[in-house]
Design a protein around this motif. Structure first.
Motif, short mmCIF file in Angstrom:
data_model
loop_
_atom_site.label_atom_id
_atom_site.label_comp_id
_atom_site.label_asym_id
_atom_site.label_seq_id
_atom_site.Cartn_x
_atom_site.Cartn_y
_atom_site.Cartn_z
N LEU A 94 -3.33 -0.37 -4.44
CA LEU A 94 -1.93 -0.33 -4.85
C LEU A 94 -1.69 0.52 -6.09
O LEU A 94 -0.54 0.87 -6.38
N GLY A 95 -2.74 0.84 -6.84
CA GLY A 95 -2.56 1.60 -8.07
C GLY A 95 -1.82 0.81 -9.12
O GLY A 95 -1.09 1.37 -9.93
N ARG A 96 -2.02 -0.51 -9.11
CA ARG A 96 -1.32 -1.40 -10.04
C ARG A 96 -2.33 -2.25 -10.79
O ARG A 96 -2.34 -3.48 -10.70
N ASP A 97 -3.20 -1.59 -11.56
CA ASP A 97 -4.22 -2.28 -12.33
C ASP A 97 -3.58 -3.31 -13.25
O ASP A 97 -2.56 -3.05 -13.88
N GLY A 98 -4.18 -4.48 -13.31
CA GLY A 98 -3.65 -5.53 -14.15
C GLY A 98 -2.53 -6.35 -13.51
O GLY A 98 -1.95 -7.21 -14.16
N GLU A 99 -2.25 -6.09 -12.24
CA GLU A 99 -1.20 -6.82 -11.53
C GLU A 99 -1.75 -7.45 -10.24
O GLU A 99 -1.32 -7.12 -9.14
N ALA B 247 0.87 -1.19 0.00
CA ALA B 247 0.00 0.00 0.00
C ALA B 247 0.90 1.24 0.00
O ALA B 247 1.89 1.29 0.75
N PRO B 248 0.62 2.22 -0.85
CA PRO B 248 1.47 3.42 -0.88
C PRO B 248 1.40 4.18 0.43
O PRO B 248 0.31 4.44 0.95
N ASP B 249 2.55 4.52 0.98
CA ASP B 249 2.59 5.30 2.22
C ASP B 249 2.51 6.78 1.87
O ASP B 249 3.47 7.53 1.99
N THR B 250 1.33 7.16 1.41
CA THR B 250 1.02 8.53 1.01
C THR B 250 -0.33 8.88 1.63
O THR B 250 -1.04 7.99 2.10
N ALA C 26 -7.99 -9.69 -5.13
CA ALA C 26 -6.63 -9.19 -5.38
C ALA C 26 -6.60 -8.24 -6.57
O ALA C 26 -5.91 -7.21 -6.53
N ALA C 27 -7.36 -8.55 -7.61
CA ALA C 27 -7.42 -7.66 -8.78
C ALA C 27 -8.00 -6.30 -8.38
O ALA C 27 -7.47 -5.25 -8.79
#
Length: 178
Positions: free
Chosen positions: A133-138, A36-39, A125-126
């Motif tokens: 996570l901002g990682r579409d498709g992963e 998870a982005p620490d933002t 997970a998708a």
């Protein structure tokens, strides 16, 4: 209509729930190990995810649980607005940001509910890869987070209203979600 003493009691319950959610959502391993982005917006996504799990359970319980669910969502958004102001989002931009977050919330509710209902780790997970996570498709990138979310949903879904009202929620640890 709620009496003043009932409103005060509900406010105390909502604060305890919100505190538990925020503590769980800020577990360092969610950011260090699960990706998870620490933002500010990564932390918002984590809070939304944890709030969703609790709201999902509250909406399945009899009154006053659905009222608590709505109060908890309202509390989450009040906290988001305060946080946006603290990071310097201007007064003129706050309504636009809050509207966007409201749409994000509704999208998350829709994206997470069906996979959780089916206990479908791959679909979850998708959705988590895309939203948190901002990682579409992963989806593989969110596998650990999906396992944690499934474990959290299972733990919270077995929790009584009385236990939920205490604010002591049985959040799993990321390193041992099962």
């Amino acid at each position: 209509m709620l009496t003043p003493s009932r409103r005060r009691q509900n406010a105390e319950i909502v604060e305890a729930l919100h505190d538990s959610i925020v503590a769980a959502a800020r577990q360092p391993d969610l950011f260090l190990r699960a990706g998870a982005p620490d933002t500010p917006f990564g932390r918002i996504e984590s809070v939304m995810l944890h709030t969703f799990i609790v709201v999902r359970r509250l909406r399945a319980l009899p009154e006053p649980a659905p009222q608590l669910a709505q109060a908890l969502v309202d509390r989450m958004f009040a906290d988001f607005e305060r946080a946006l102001r603290q990071i310097g989002i201007g007064d003129m931009s706050i309504p636009k940001q809050m509207k966007a977050l409201g749409g994000d919330w509704l999208g998350r509710v829709e994206a997470y509910a069906a996979p959780l209902d089916r206990r479908d780790a791959a679909a979850l997970a998708a959705a988590l890869a895309r939203n948190v996570l901002g990682r579409d498709g992963e989806p593989d990138a969110a596998r650990l987070l999906a396992d944690y979310t499934l474990a959290g949903d299972a733990a919270i879904s077995g929790t009584s209203l009385e236990a939920i009202q205490s604010g002591a929620l049985p959040w799993p640890r990321l390193n041992n979600p099962g």
